[in-house]
Design a protein around this motif. Structure first.
Motif, PDB file in Angstrom:
ATOM      1  N   VAL A 112       0.851  -1.185   0.000  1.00  0.00           N
ATOM      2  CA  VAL A 112       0.000   0.000   0.000  1.00  0.00           C
ATOM      3  C   VAL A 112       0.888   1.236   0.000  1.00  0.00           C
ATOM      4  O   VAL A 112       2.029   1.205   0.464  1.00  0.00           O
ATOM      5  N   LEU A 113       0.354   2.313  -0.542  1.00  0.00           N
ATOM      6  CA  LEU A 113       1.039   3.601  -0.493  1.00  0.00           C
ATOM      7  C   LEU A 113       0.564   4.367   0.731  1.00  0.00           C
ATOM      8  O   LEU A 113      -0.639   4.457   0.990  1.00  0.00           O
ATOM      9  N   SER A 114       1.488   4.896   1.490  1.00  0.00           N
ATOM     10  CA  SER A 114       1.139   5.729   2.638  1.00  0.00           C
ATOM     11  C   SER A 114       1.761   7.110   2.453  1.00  0.00           C
ATOM     12  O   SER A 114       2.701   7.286   1.678  1.00  0.00           O
ATOM     13  N   THR A 115       1.225   8.075   3.169  1.00  0.00           N
ATOM     14  CA  THR A 115       1.640   9.466   3.008  1.00  0.00           C
ATOM     15  C   THR A 115       2.111  10.047   4.332  1.00  0.00           C
ATOM     16  O   THR A 115       1.528   9.769   5.377  1.00  0.00           O
ATOM     17  N   LYS A 116       3.159  10.835   4.268  1.00  0.00           N
ATOM     18  CA  LYS A 116       3.596  11.621   5.418  1.00  0.00           C
ATOM     19  C   LYS A 116       3.545  13.089   5.026  1.00  0.00           C
ATOM     20  O   LYS A 116       4.038  13.475   3.965  1.00  0.00           O
ATOM     21  N   MET A 117       2.935  13.884   5.889  1.00  0.00           N
ATOM     22  CA  MET A 117       2.810  15.306   5.617  1.00  0.00           C
ATOM     23  C   MET A 117       4.196  15.962   5.565  1.00  0.00           C
ATOM     24  O   MET A 117       5.154  15.472   6.160  1.00  0.00           O
ATOM     25  N   PRO A 118       4.324  17.078   4.848  1.00  0.00           N
ATOM     26  CA  PRO A 118       5.647  17.690   4.676  1.00  0.00           C
ATOM     27  C   PRO A 118       6.255  18.185   5.983  1.00  0.00           C
ATOM     28  O   PRO A 118       5.544  18.525   6.936  1.00  0.00           O
ATOM     29  N   VAL A 119       7.570  18.210   6.000  1.00  0.00           N
ATOM     30  CA  VAL A 119       8.320  18.793   7.114  1.00  0.00           C
ATOM     31  C   VAL A 119       8.546  20.266   6.786  1.00  0.00           C
ATOM     32  O   VAL A 119       9.055  20.592   5.711  1.00  0.00           O
ATOM     33  N   VAL A 120       8.155  21.148   7.702  1.00  0.00           N
ATOM     34  CA  VAL A 120       8.277  22.587   7.439  1.00  0.00           C
ATOM     35  C   VAL A 120       8.965  23.278   8.613  1.00  0.00           C
ATOM     36  O   VAL A 120       8.838  22.863   9.767  1.00  0.00           O
ATOM     37  N   PHE A 121       9.694  24.317   8.294  1.00  0.00           N
ATOM     38  CA  PHE A 121      10.367  25.094   9.329  1.00  0.00           C
ATOM     39  C   PHE A 121       9.352  25.869  10.166  1.00  0.00           C
ATOM     40  O   PHE A 121       8.333  26.349   9.651  1.00  0.00           O
ATOM     41  N   ASP A 122       9.654  25.987  11.431  1.00  0.00           N
ATOM     42  CA  ASP A 122       8.910  26.883  12.314  1.00  0.00           C
ATOM     43  C   ASP A 122       9.494  28.282  12.103  1.00  0.00           C
ATOM     44  O   ASP A 122      10.593  28.586  12.568  1.00  0.00           O
ATOM     45  N   HIS A 170      21.672  34.311  14.627  1.00  0.00           N
ATOM     46  CA  HIS A 170      22.385  35.211  15.531  1.00  0.00           C
ATOM     47  C   HIS A 170      23.645  35.698  14.809  1.00  0.00           C
ATOM     48  O   HIS A 170      23.698  35.667  13.582  1.00  0.00           O
ATOM     49  N   GLU A 171      24.650  36.131  15.541  1.00  0.00           N
ATOM     50  CA  GLU A 171      25.845  36.666  14.882  1.00  0.00           C
ATOM     51  C   GLU A 171      26.574  35.607  14.060  1.00  0.00           C
ATOM     52  O   GLU A 171      26.852  35.802  12.877  1.00  0.00           O
ATOM     53  N   ASP A 172      26.899  34.480  14.693  1.00  0.00           N
ATOM     54  CA  ASP A 172      27.679  33.458  13.989  1.00  0.00           C
ATOM     55  C   ASP A 172      27.043  32.075  14.087  1.00  0.00           C
ATOM     56  O   ASP A 172      27.710  31.058  13.926  1.00  0.00           O
ATOM     57  N   ARG A 173      25.759  32.033  14.350  1.00  0.00           N
ATOM     58  CA  ARG A 173      25.070  30.752  14.459  1.00  0.00           C
ATOM     59  C   ARG A 173      23.589  30.938  14.123  1.00  0.00           C
ATOM     60  O   ARG A 173      23.080  32.062  14.080  1.00  0.00           O
ATOM     61  N   ALA A 174      22.937  29.819  13.879  1.00  0.00           N
ATOM     62  CA  ALA A 174      21.500  29.844  13.574  1.00  0.00           C
ATOM     63  C   ALA A 174      20.824  28.692  14.306  1.00  0.00           C
ATOM     64  O   ALA A 174      21.358  27.580  14.368  1.00  0.00           O
ATOM     65  N   THR A 175      19.672  28.970  14.869  1.00  0.00           N
ATOM     66  CA  THR A 175      18.865  27.952  15.536  1.00  0.00           C
ATOM     67  C   THR A 175      17.673  27.632  14.641  1.00  0.00           C
ATOM     68  O   THR A 175      16.888  28.529  14.307  1.00  0.00           O
ATOM     69  N   LEU A 176      17.565  26.372  14.242  1.00  0.00           N
ATOM     70  CA  LEU A 176      16.505  25.948  13.333  1.00  0.00           C
ATOM     71  C   LEU A 176      15.562  24.984  14.046  1.00  0.00           C
ATOM     72  O   LEU A 176      15.999  24.085  14.762  1.00  0.00           O
ATOM     73  N   LYS A 177      14.264  25.190  13.844  1.00  0.00           N
ATOM     74  CA  LYS A 177      13.252  24.261  14.351  1.00  0.00           C
ATOM     75  C   LYS A 177      12.281  23.941  13.227  1.00  0.00           C
ATOM     76  O   LYS A 177      11.990  24.789  12.383  1.00  0.00           O
ATOM     77  N   TRP A 178      11.773  22.715  13.231  1.00  0.00           N
ATOM     78  CA  TRP A 178      10.831  22.301  12.196  1.00  0.00           C
ATOM     79  C   TRP A 178       9.814  21.337  12.783  1.00  0.00           C
ATOM     80  O   TRP A 178       9.962  20.837  13.894  1.00  0.00           O
ATOM     81  N   PHE A 179       8.765  21.068  12.007  1.00  0.00           N
ATOM     82  CA  PHE A 179       7.709  20.181  12.492  1.00  0.00           C
ATOM     83  C   PHE A 179       6.974  19.566  11.308  1.00  0.00           C
ATOM     84  O   PHE A 179       7.109  20.003  10.162  1.00  0.00           O
ATOM     85  N   SER A 180       6.185  18.545  11.607  1.00  0.00           N
ATOM     86  CA  SER A 180       5.299  17.919  10.628  1.00  0.00           C
ATOM     87  C   SER A 180       4.015  17.545  11.340  1.00  0.00           C
ATOM     88  O   SER A 180       4.029  17.184  12.517  1.00  0.00           O
ATOM     89  N   THR A 181       2.892  17.636  10.621  1.00  0.00           N
ATOM     90  CA  THR A 181       1.607  17.289  11.235  1.00  0.00           C
ATOM     91  C   THR A 181       1.370  15.783  11.251  1.00  0.00           C
ATOM     92  O   THR A 181       0.408  15.318  11.851  1.00  0.00           O
ATOM     93  N   SER A 182       2.235  15.013  10.582  1.00  0.00           N
ATOM     94  CA  SER A 182       2.091  13.556  10.598  1.00  0.00           C
ATOM     95  C   SER A 182       2.460  13.016  11.973  1.00  0.00           C
ATOM     96  O   SER A 182       3.471  13.406  12.560  1.00  0.00           O
TER      97      SER A 182
END
Length: 307
Positions: A196-206, A213-225
């Motif tokens: 069977v084919l199953s689906t996972k909702m897309p992963v998107v950035f928050d 910041h100056e020399d770094r980045a904080t990344l967060k993401w989520f999916s509704t699946s």
């Protein structure tokens, strides 16, 4: 809106009734028949084929186009998503013929593309059908409307069937096996299977929680699946504008989390970050990955130098 449309049609009907009755051209029974049939058509447009229905499912189709599609191998008697069977899906993957499974993945990818195209086509036909029915209500006079009722009724019937087809196509279907995926010598050791084919909702950035910041980045993401087990993600980043010495300022990370901090970035520069699920053996089709652009902050020295 429907309120404006109803007010317009009601006013139009009242004026038309007065005009026709003034010249004796419309009997009470004819007028009642017209009102009943017009009401029936309005009910269909309000409930089955409303503007809300079309907009909601347009968003759903767009979401599906951004989703990931996978093959699941299940015993024939097990429902999709049922975790009660003692044989874990990974054990079934270990039993199948790899070459034949790769062929089935290609079939699954083709089936997914056709499904997405079909959904878009059906949605466009439903939108055109709704406009067509509205045109009948707005432009047909009583006599024309009643004389064309059989045609209108057939159009409503066709659109109802189209709605059923559309809703059915929203759910990924099963894959039809042309060949045995399990070599005959080992077949008695496992239950009969189905794909069977199953689906996972897309992963998107928050977008609110992802910051630079100056020399770094904080990344967060989520999916509704909703996932029964923790997933792995691939996060990549690259400097958008760079000189020859900065060309290699990019990277890829595999993370078992929904957040990450990337350090040692250049200050005052724009970076593109992309996130996706880590590719698995069962992945069939995936065309979209979310990206976000963030600019690191400049240091006080840079600010003074540019002022």
């Amino acid at each position: 809106s429907f309120g404006i449309m109803d007010a317009y049609l009601k006013d139009f009907g009242t004026r038309l009734e007065n005009a026709l009755r003034s010249c004796g051209a419309l009997s009470d029974s004819t007028w009642k028949l017209y009102l009943d049939r017009r009401s029936s058509l309005l009910t269909f447009l309000h409930t089955n084929l409303s503007l809300h229905f079309l907009r909601r499912h347009h968003k759903r189709v767009e979401l599906l186009k951004q989703s990931s599609f996978y093959i699941e191998i299940l015993p024939k008697h097990l429902a999709l998503g049922d975790q009660s069977h003692p044989m874990h899906p990974i054990n079934l993957f270990q039993q199948v013929d790899p070459w034949r499974f790769q062929r089935m993945k290609k079939v699954g990818a083709t089936q997914t593309k056709i499904q997405l195209l079909l959904l878009e086509d059906l949605l466009e036909q439903l939108e055109r059908g709704r406009e067509e029915l509205l045109c009948y209500l707005k432009t047909y006079d009583v006599v024309t409307f009643l004389s064309q009722w059989d045609q209108i009724k057939q159009r409503v019937s066709d659109l109802s069937k189209m709605i059923d087809s559309f809703l059915g196509a929203l759910v990924p279907g099963k894959l039809h096996l042309k060949h045995r995926l399990v070599p005959d010598a080992r077949a008695p050791k496992i239950p009969r299977i189905r794909l069977v084919l199953s689906t996972k909702m897309p992963v998107v950035f928050d977008r609110k929680e992802s910051v630079a910041h100056e020399d770094r980045a904080t990344l967060k993401w989520f999916s509704t699946s909703q996932q029964a087990q923790q997933e792995q993600y691939e996060l990549s980043f690259r400097l958008l504008e760079h000189g020859m010495q900065e060309r290699g300022h990019c990277g890829n990370l595999t993370i078992t989390s929904n957040m990450c901090e990337i350090q040692n970035l250049l200050r005052g520069r724009a970076y593109e970050f992309t996130v996706r699920r880590a590719e698995t053996y069962a992945l069939v089709y995936e065309q979209w990955h979310d990206s976000i652009t963030l600019k690191t902050e400049t240091s006080p020295d840079q600010d003074m130098g540019s002022s």
